[in-house]
Design a protein around this motif. Sequence first.
Motif, short mmCIF file in Angstrom:
data_model
loop_
_atom_site.label_atom_id
_atom_site.label_comp_id
_atom_site.label_asym_id
_atom_site.label_seq_id
_atom_site.Cartn_x
_atom_site.Cartn_y
_atom_site.Cartn_z
N PHE A 102 0.84 -1.22 0.00
CA PHE A 102 0.00 0.00 0.00
C PHE A 102 0.87 1.26 0.00
O PHE A 102 0.59 2.22 -0.71
CB PHE A 102 -0.93 0.02 1.22
N LEU A 103 1.95 1.23 0.79
CA LEU A 103 2.84 2.40 0.85
C LEU A 103 3.51 2.65 -0.50
O LEU A 103 3.74 3.79 -0.89
CB LEU A 103 3.92 2.18 1.92
N GLY A 104 3.78 1.55 -1.21
CA GLY A 104 4.45 1.65 -2.50
C GLY A 104 3.62 2.31 -3.58
O GLY A 104 4.15 2.69 -4.63
N GLU A 105 2.33 2.45 -3.32
CA GLU A 105 1.44 3.12 -4.30
C GLU A 105 1.66 4.62 -4.34
O GLU A 105 1.21 5.31 -5.25
CB GLU A 105 -0.02 2.86 -3.92
N SER A 106 2.32 5.14 -3.31
CA SER A 106 2.38 6.59 -3.13
C SER A 106 3.11 7.32 -4.26
O SER A 106 4.21 6.96 -4.64
CB SER A 106 3.08 6.89 -1.80
N ARG A 107 2.45 8.32 -4.78
CA ARG A 107 3.09 9.26 -5.71
C ARG A 107 2.70 10.65 -5.22
O ARG A 107 1.54 11.04 -5.34
CB ARG A 107 2.58 9.09 -7.14
N SER A 108 3.65 11.34 -4.64
CA SER A 108 3.31 12.67 -4.14
C SER A 108 4.45 13.64 -4.42
O SER A 108 5.58 13.23 -4.66
CB SER A 108 3.01 12.63 -2.65
N HIS A 109 4.13 14.89 -4.41
CA HIS A 109 5.17 15.90 -4.57
C HIS A 109 4.80 17.13 -3.74
O HIS A 109 3.63 17.35 -3.40
CB HIS A 109 5.34 16.29 -6.04
N LEU A 110 5.83 17.91 -3.43
CA LEU A 110 5.58 19.14 -2.69
C LEU A 110 5.29 20.26 -3.68
O LEU A 110 5.83 20.29 -4.79
CB LEU A 110 6.80 19.51 -1.85
N GLU A 111 4.44 21.17 -3.27
CA GLU A 111 4.13 22.31 -4.12
C GLU A 111 4.28 23.58 -3.28
O GLU A 111 3.83 23.62 -2.13
CB GLU A 111 2.68 22.17 -4.61
N LEU A 112 4.91 24.56 -3.87
CA LEU A 112 5.05 25.84 -3.19
C LEU A 112 3.83 26.69 -3.52
O LEU A 112 3.53 26.94 -4.68
CB LEU A 112 6.33 26.52 -3.68
#
Length: 204
Positions: free
Chosen positions: A100-110
Amino acid sequence: MSGQMRPVEHDEPRMLGDHPALDILNTVERVEGELVDSLQTDRDVLRWLTRVGWPVENDLAHLGKTSLLETARALRETIRTLIERRKAGKRVDPGTLNVFLGESRSHLELVSKRDGSLHLKRRWEQRTSGQVLVPLAECAAELFATGDLSLVRRCENEECVLWFYDGPRSHHRRWCNMATCGNRHKVAAFRERRQRRGSAGRIS
Ligand SMILES: [Zn+2]
């Protein structure tokens, strides 16, 4: 129909666990002796995630074949197994949670605010059911890695299946909810005391 849990209706998901990883377990509760599951549709899962405060898109048409409901129930039971085994002092295999953790696709946005200041916001991709549930998987993983498992407890009412995190506020919480399980215990204890006094009275 045996083994099938009947649905329960609440106006809004109840959050008695003081931790999202426990609140998701508490979406299954015992009502009049029967286990009931408040997650019955994809929409119920969305409502639950929103209640915790995690961002969800409302359009689920793109999520593909595996329903959000099925994925959420699978993640819930993965977390339940890990918690029950850890509480029993047994070794756990984190492999399923890692999927489940491996599904993560995230990024930071300013992001710039009205007053011109800047702050960081994390954006999660939500293209699959698993990705919609990543915040829950991460939150559960953090509980196992850094939380104090001795503070994770099941309600002391034997008929109750709800869990809670006994945070720094109390450290001696015994019930999922004082108004239900706690009160039931108080009433039973009161009756027992009265009975004892009654029988003692008869003897003397
Ligand atoms: Zn309870």
